[in-house]
Design a protein around this motif. Structure first.
Motif, PDB file in Angstrom:
ATOM      1  N   ALA A  20       0.831  -1.206   0.000  1.00 61.50           N
ATOM      2  CA  ALA A  20       0.000   0.000   0.000  1.00 61.50           C
ATOM      3  C   ALA A  20       0.865   1.255   0.000  1.00 61.50           C
ATOM      4  O   ALA A  20       0.567   2.226  -0.705  1.00 61.50           O
ATOM      5  N   VAL A  21       1.952   1.236   0.762  1.00 60.74           N
ATOM      6  CA  VAL A  21       2.875   2.373   0.781  1.00 60.74           C
ATOM      7  C   VAL A  21       3.488   2.561  -0.602  1.00 60.74           C
ATOM      8  O   VAL A  21       3.552   3.680  -1.122  1.00 60.74           O
ATOM      9  N   GLY A  22       3.921   1.463  -1.232  1.00 60.15           N
ATOM     10  CA  GLY A  22       4.489   1.552  -2.575  1.00 60.15           C
ATOM     11  C   GLY A  22       3.509   2.144  -3.573  1.00 60.15           C
ATOM     12  O   GLY A  22       3.867   3.004  -4.384  1.00 60.15           O
ATOM     13  N   ALA A  23       2.258   1.706  -3.516  1.00 57.89           N
ATOM     14  CA  ALA A  23       1.233   2.228  -4.429  1.00 57.89           C
ATOM     15  C   ALA A  23       0.994   3.720  -4.165  1.00 57.89           C
ATOM     16  O   ALA A  23       0.862   4.507  -5.111  1.00 57.89           O
ATOM     17  N   SER A  31      10.139   8.891  -7.140  1.00 57.79           N
ATOM     18  CA  SER A  31      10.991   8.057  -7.991  1.00 57.79           C
ATOM     19  C   SER A  31      11.225   6.689  -7.349  1.00 57.79           C
ATOM     20  O   SER A  31      11.233   6.547  -6.122  1.00 57.79           O
ATOM     21  N   GLU A  32      11.444   5.693  -8.201  1.00 63.57           N
ATOM     22  CA  GLU A  32      11.597   4.314  -7.730  1.00 63.57           C
ATOM     23  C   GLU A  32      12.733   4.126  -6.717  1.00 63.57           C
ATOM     24  O   GLU A  32      12.533   3.465  -5.700  1.00 63.57           O
ATOM     25  N   GLY A  36      11.813   2.843  -2.972  1.00 63.20           N
ATOM     26  CA  GLY A  36      12.351   1.608  -2.405  1.00 63.20           C
ATOM     27  C   GLY A  36      12.935   1.828  -1.022  1.00 63.20           C
ATOM     28  O   GLY A  36      12.727   1.024  -0.105  1.00 63.20           O
ATOM     29  N   GLY A  37      13.668   2.922  -0.849  1.00 70.46           N
ATOM     30  CA  GLY A  37      14.215   3.248   0.468  1.00 70.46           C
ATOM     31  C   GLY A  37      13.132   3.558   1.478  1.00 70.46           C
ATOM     32  O   GLY A  37      13.208   3.155   2.641  1.00 70.46           O
ATOM     33  N   VAL A  38      12.100   4.265   1.034  1.00 69.57           N
ATOM     34  CA  VAL A  38      10.983   4.601   1.926  1.00 69.57           C
ATOM     35  C   VAL A  38      10.280   3.324   2.397  1.00 69.57           C
ATOM     36  O   VAL A  38      10.007   3.159   3.585  1.00 69.57           O
ATOM     37  N   ARG A 120      10.177  14.610  -7.927  1.00 68.66           N
ATOM     38  CA  ARG A 120       9.079  13.825  -8.502  1.00 68.66           C
ATOM     39  C   ARG A 120       9.510  13.144  -9.788  1.00 68.66           C
ATOM     40  O   ARG A 120      10.234  13.723 -10.589  1.00 68.66           O
ATOM     41  N   ALA A 121       9.034  11.926  -9.955  1.00 70.82           N
ATOM     42  CA  ALA A 121       9.308  11.184 -11.188  1.00 70.82           C
ATOM     43  C   ALA A 121       8.551  11.807 -12.338  1.00 70.82           C
ATOM     44  O   ALA A 121       7.488  12.408 -12.152  1.00 70.82           O
TER      45      ALA A 121
END
Length: 123
Positions: A20-23, A31-32, A36-38, A120-121
């Motif tokens: 859910a956090v990733g989404a 950015s990816e 990933g770190g987050v 931002r990506a």
């Protein structure tokens, strides 16, 4: 402008929380590499709160123009601290990992937070 969201936490569903956090981060165009770190920091901070905290654990993520802030709160007044884990130790590395991958972190006891700078990506 910042976007903030609380995430419900049930210890047996921490994997779903990470997804859910990733989404959420993708929707906010983080950015990816930063996302990933987050997600890793969320896992470490939430696990730390579930294992060492007291009472309800609350995760809040705020995405602003140039920073992602993770805040995890519980009712334990003792702050999270950096520990030296032995080579065979099975725990004690979470906060050290957060320290290594985030741009800033702190623990006041009931709240432990960290921040990641980002752009931002595209898209």
């Amino acid at each position: 402008m910042a976007v903030s969201r609380p995430f419900p936490l049930i210890s047996r569903e921490l994997g779903r929380c990470g997804r859910a956090v990733g989404a959420f981060l993708r929707r906010c165009r983080v950015s990816e590499p930063v996302a990933g770190g987050v997600v890793l920091a969320v896992s470490e901070l939430v696990t730390n709160a579930v294992v060492h905290g007291e009472g309800e654990v609350v995760l809040r993520i705020t995405v602003a123009v140039d920073v992602v802030r993770i805040s995890v709160t519980d009712h334990n007044p003792a702050p999270a601290v950096l520990k030296e884990a032995g080579p065979d130790g099975e725990s004690g590395r979470g906060i050290r990992l957060v320290d290594a991958i985030s741009d800033a972190w702190e623990s006041s006891g009931k709240e432990t937070w960290c921040e990641f700078r980002h752009l931002r990506a595209a898209g």
